[in-house]
Design an enzyme around this catalytic site. Structure first.
Site, short mmCIF file in Angstrom:
data_model
loop_
_atom_site.label_atom_id
_atom_site.label_comp_id
_atom_site.label_asym_id
_atom_site.label_seq_id
_atom_site.Cartn_x
_atom_site.Cartn_y
_atom_site.Cartn_z
N GLU A 103 0.81 -1.23 0.00
CA GLU A 103 0.00 0.00 0.00
C GLU A 103 0.84 1.28 0.00
OE1 GLU A 103 -0.62 -0.33 4.84
OE2 GLU A 103 -1.75 1.10 3.66
N THR A 126 2.91 -8.17 -0.77
CA THR A 126 2.92 -8.09 0.68
C THR A 126 2.54 -9.46 1.24
OG1 THR A 126 1.84 -7.29 2.70
CG2 THR A 126 0.58 -7.01 0.70
N ILE A 127 3.27 -9.87 2.25
CA ILE A 127 2.91 -11.14 2.89
C ILE A 127 1.57 -10.99 3.59
CG2 ILE A 127 5.31 -11.89 3.20
CD1 ILE A 127 4.86 -11.31 6.25
N ASP A 128 1.18 -9.74 3.89
CA ASP A 128 -0.05 -9.52 4.65
C ASP A 128 -1.32 -9.74 3.83
OD1 ASP A 128 1.61 -8.83 6.71
OD2 ASP A 128 1.30 -6.67 6.53
N GLY A 171 0.79 -9.10 10.42
CA GLY A 171 -0.55 -8.66 10.01
C GLY A 171 -0.89 -7.44 10.83
N ARG A 172 -0.48 -6.30 10.27
CA ARG A 172 -0.64 -5.03 10.96
C ARG A 172 -2.12 -4.63 11.05
NH1 ARG A 172 3.53 -1.02 10.72
NH2 ARG A 172 4.62 -1.91 8.95
N GLN A 275 8.80 -15.11 8.85
CA GLN A 275 7.71 -15.24 7.85
C GLN A 275 8.03 -14.57 6.53
OE1 GLN A 275 3.74 -14.38 10.23
NE2 GLN A 275 5.54 -13.57 11.24
O1 F6P Z 1 4.10 -4.87 5.67
C1 F6P Z 1 4.46 -6.18 5.91
C2 F6P Z 1 4.95 -6.37 7.29
O2 F6P Z 1 5.43 -7.64 7.21
C3 F6P Z 1 3.94 -6.18 8.42
O3 F6P Z 1 3.11 -7.26 8.67
C4 F6P Z 1 4.83 -5.87 9.59
O4 F6P Z 1 4.17 -5.12 10.56
C5 F6P Z 1 5.91 -5.08 8.97
O5 F6P Z 1 6.03 -5.53 7.64
C6 F6P Z 1 7.23 -5.15 9.69
O6 F6P Z 1 8.18 -4.48 8.94
P1 F6P Z 1 9.67 -4.09 9.33
O7 F6P Z 1 10.53 -4.80 8.36
O8 F6P Z 1 9.73 -2.62 9.16
O9 F6P Z 1 9.91 -4.54 10.74
#
Ligand code: F6P
Length: 343
Positions: A103, A126-128, A171-172, A275
């Protein structure tokens, strides 16, 4: 044509497969010259690139991560970022850019097309799995498989010790990974950001389950899951360039509270970046490859301002505006399936 590629945001299994596919078809079929921007939008703002060709992409299909690097740089938050990005297009004589991201990355792509008329095509990553316009994003399938494998392992140790195991997954804003992995792994509870949870109810479920002779319970919780107001205090962390709070911690809080309220020994496993790392599943390799081919086709077909997407098994194009408009949250029918197995 001279075509740039960038990968932005959190990395994701399958990024290299998209790059490889776009480069292969671009170079061999269209005679394009391809270059990779280093570290997402940072490379565009700072004009930092590397050459991409078929030779350079050999062996990268099964590799996780991204050979061109990624970051959460937001050109709209960097001094003169948008003008510098435009200048890079000019200096490089760039005809098109393929932006692979979620996004945030695609939100920037959308604004650059709409407001600056830059020729950008998006690829959903995105994995989400929370991007609109596509039924699935690449990387999601791999993350679900990793989480499911972890839950399978947690089951056996939980059973040996009569324990409750809390497994925190990413999963934010959306509980796709939690719900898929929870169903696949036979979880006794799945907690997602879309529905605030009541800690008393969660503990009640676990207690009843244990009273009926089941001594081990797996609780899958998405990192963005929230307790009902006033029931449990959550700590807030730092924010990134897109204003997102760094999450990771609900699992610990939940495990402590479950143990305190039920008296059952409880442990927590936070899967975190495991993940996102490592090799993509076959499904994600194929999907990412299809997206990469479709993206370079879109570049040659005036598909700027669109994102390639999967709908009813077919690769289609949707406007970037649709993709970034609203987050694709969990399908409630799916949660209802998970709920059949709660308690
Ligand atoms: O946007 C994907 C994601 O995997 C989210 O689920 C998670 O909150 C975030 O990335 C963590 O990202 P970072 O690499 O900044 O810790």
């Amino acid at each position: 044509m001279r075509v740039g590629i960038l990968t932005g945001g959190g990395d994701c299994p399958g990024l290299n497969a998209v790059i490889r596919a776009a480069v292969r078809k671009g170079e061999r079929h269209y005679g394009d010259q391809l270059l990779g921007f280093l570290d997402g939008w940072r490379g565009v703002v700072e004009n930092q690139t590397m050459e991409l060709n078929v030779e350079r992409c050999r062996g990268i299909l099964p590799r996780g991560g991204t050979i061109i690097g990624s970051s959460r740089t937001n050109p709209y938050k960097v001094a003169d970022g948008v003008n510098r990005a435009k200048a890079t297009f000019e200096e490089l004589g760039l005809d098109a850019l393929i932006a692979i991201g979620g996004e945030d990355t695609l939100g920037v792509a959308h604004k650059l097309v709409r407001d600056e008329n830059l020729p950008v095509v998006g690829v959903p990553k995105t994995i989400d799995n929370d991007l609109s316009g596509t039924e699935v994003t690449f990387g999601f399938h791999t993350a679900v498989q990793i989480a499911t494998d972890a839950i399978d392992r947690l089951h056996t140790t939980a059973e040996s010790h009569d324990r409750v195991m809390v497994c925190e997954v990413m999963g934010r804003h959306a509980g796709w990974i939690a719900t898929y992995a929870g169903i696949a792994g036979g979880a006794a509870e799945v907690l997602v950001p879309e529905e605030e949870f009541d800690i008393a109810e969660v503990c009640d479920f676990i207690t009843k389950r244990h009273e009926s002779g089941r001594y081990a319970s797996i609780v899958v919780v998405a990192e963005g899951a929230k307790p009902k107001e006033g029931t449990l205090a959550l700590q807030s962390g730092e924010t990134d360039a897109f204003g997102h709070v760094r999450l990771g911690g609900i699992g610990n809080l939940l495990a402590e509270e479950i143990e305190r309220r039920t008296g059952f020994e409880t442990r927590v496993t936070i899967l975190g970046h495991i993940q996102r790392g490592g090799t993509p599943t076959a499904y994600d390799r194929v999907l990412a490859t299809r997206f990469g081919v479709a993206a370079i086709d879109a570049v040659h077909d005036d598909g700027f301002g669109s994102m390639v997407a999967l709908q009813a098994g077919q690769i289609v194009r949707v406007p970037l505006e649709v993709a970034v408009g609203e987050l694709k949250t969990l399908d409630h029918h799916l949660l209802e399936v998970a709920e059949v197995f709660f308690g």
